[in-house]
Write a protein that holds these residues in place. Structure first.
Motif, PDB file in Angstrom:
ATOM      1  N   SER A 133       1.867   3.786  -3.614  1.00 51.18           N
ATOM      2  CA  SER A 133       0.679   4.373  -4.230  1.00 51.18           C
ATOM      3  C   SER A 133       0.978   5.051  -5.570  1.00 51.18           C
ATOM      4  O   SER A 133       0.057   5.284  -6.362  1.00 51.18           O
ATOM      5  CB  SER A 133       0.027   5.374  -3.273  1.00 51.18           C
ATOM      6  N   ASP A 134       2.243   5.340  -5.838  1.00 47.67           N
ATOM      7  CA  ASP A 134       2.602   5.952  -7.117  1.00 47.67           C
ATOM      8  C   ASP A 134       2.179   5.071  -8.301  1.00 47.67           C
ATOM      9  O   ASP A 134       1.960   5.576  -9.408  1.00 47.67           O
ATOM     10  CB  ASP A 134       4.111   6.183  -7.200  1.00 47.67           C
ATOM     11  N   TYR A 135       2.084   3.767  -8.059  1.00 51.62           N
ATOM     12  CA  TYR A 135       1.749   2.839  -9.133  1.00 51.62           C
ATOM     13  C   TYR A 135       0.243   2.602  -9.275  1.00 51.62           C
ATOM     14  O   TYR A 135      -0.174   1.861 -10.163  1.00 51.62           O
ATOM     15  CB  TYR A 135       2.398   1.468  -8.875  1.00 51.62           C
ATOM     16  N   ASN A 136      -0.574   3.174  -8.409  1.00 49.30           N
ATOM     17  CA  ASN A 136      -1.992   2.818  -8.370  1.00 49.30           C
ATOM     18  C   ASN A 136      -2.697   3.000  -9.709  1.00 49.30           C
ATOM     19  O   ASN A 136      -3.426   2.123 -10.172  1.00 49.30           O
ATOM     20  CB  ASN A 136      -2.721   3.621  -7.292  1.00 49.30           C
ATOM     21  N   PRO A 157       0.808  -1.226   0.000  1.00 44.54           N
ATOM     22  CA  PRO A 157       0.000   0.000   0.000  1.00 44.54           C
ATOM     23  C   PRO A 157       0.838   1.272   0.000  1.00 44.54           C
ATOM     24  O   PRO A 157       0.326   2.344  -0.350  1.00 44.54           O
ATOM     25  CB  PRO A 157      -0.834  -0.119   1.287  1.00 44.54           C
ATOM     26  N   GLN A 158       2.096   1.184   0.389  1.00 41.45           N
ATOM     27  CA  GLN A 158       2.958   2.361   0.393  1.00 41.45           C
ATOM     28  C   GLN A 158       3.385   2.765  -1.019  1.00 41.45           C
ATOM     29  O   GLN A 158       3.855   3.883  -1.226  1.00 41.45           O
ATOM     30  CB  GLN A 158       4.198   2.100   1.248  1.00 41.45           C
TER      31      GLN A 158
END
Length: 279
Positions: free
Chosen positions: A198-201, A195-196
């Motif tokens: 998030s840049d890839y979400n 979850p850390q």
């Protein structure tokens, strides 16, 4: 005398389908898996010998080979099928998971092959069939570690084929495209997530949408793969690669027909929409 095939990873998917396919055609099958006591579909077939084998345990490999030969006689074909697919953003996959992927898919396959080669050399015959994947030839995002393991098997198999031809031993590669098997259920369950990161979400969501659309495509079945494995085992040729699936061949043709960077640019355009920017 009936021919004998030794299969790793025969508890489900392509391995089990191949075991059943070969028995229907009159072969004896040594079906190996980590937990043979849980197997029911193959257990009552007199042409099948169920044996415990963990590709990361040399003792279990050697024991299974010895027991298989004692039961059915000489082994004609080795099918290296055991493996799994680690998926997810690379940064989310731990070093331990990377090693585990290679331990099973690459080093385990090599150890089974190493253990059976003296038997093949003594007989001056034998066929080794390694199941790789379409992503061992034409890879996509979110499978970097799995694809790396399959690229490794491709290189290993091709080099080994040249060596073993001197011993009248054949090496074949089976390259399935998308096949609906329990393999993907495990891959989905083991999908690496952090979850850390998030840049890839946004990118990951875009890829999930793209890959979901593949489900509607025409694909091969497990029996198609088993039939291709049978062809590789019996055609008497030194053909190295066998592609399975209408979804995969066009991508391989594209790669083979284009300059390398042109091919990469075409693939990048599929995975990097304008919303993310092109390079």
């Amino acid at each position: 005398m009936k021919k004998v095939i030794f299969i790793t990873g025969a508890s489900s998917g392509i391995g089990k389908a191949t075991a059943l396919f070969f028995t229907r055609l009159g072969w004896n099958v040594i079906a190996t898996m980590r937990n043979p006591e849980q197997e029911t579909d193959l257990s009552n077939n007199p042409n099948v010998l169920l044996l415990q084998l963990d590709v990361n345990n040399s003792h279990s490999i050697n024991t299974a080979i010895e027991q298989g030969i004692a039961h059915f006689g000489p082994i004609d074909v080795l099918l290296n099928n055991a493996g799994y697919g680690q998926q997810g953003i690379f940064e989310a996959i731990s070093a331990e998971k990377v090693r585990e992927q290679f331990d099973v898919n690459v080093f385990g396959l090599m150890e089974v092959t190493r253990a059976l080669l003296p038997h093949f050399r003594a007989r001056k015959q034998g066929t080794i069939i390694n199941v790789t994947s379409g992503v061992g030839r034409v890879t996509v995002p979110l499978v970097s570690v799995y694809a790396a393991s399959k690229f490794a098997i491709e290189g290993f198999s091709e080099s080994l084929a040249y060596e073993l031809e001197s011993q009248n031993i054949k090496v074949k590669i089976i390259e399935p495209g998308y096949i609906a098997t329990p393999f993907y259920e495990r891959a989905k369950a083991d999908f690496a997530f952090d979850p850390q990161l998030s840049d890839y979400n946004a990118f990951q969501q875009n890829m999930e949408n793209l890959f979901s659309s593949f489900a509607a495509m025409e694909t091969a079945t497990m029996d198609d793969v088993a039939n291709t494995i049978y062809t590789a085992a019996t055609d008497g040729s030194y053909q190295l690669r066998y592609v399975v699936g209408p979804d995969l061949q066009p991508l391989i043709d594209l790669r083979n027909s284009k300059a390398d960077q042109d091919y990469v640019n075409i693939m990048r355009s599929q995975f990097m929409p304008k919303a993310f920017g092109n390079h």
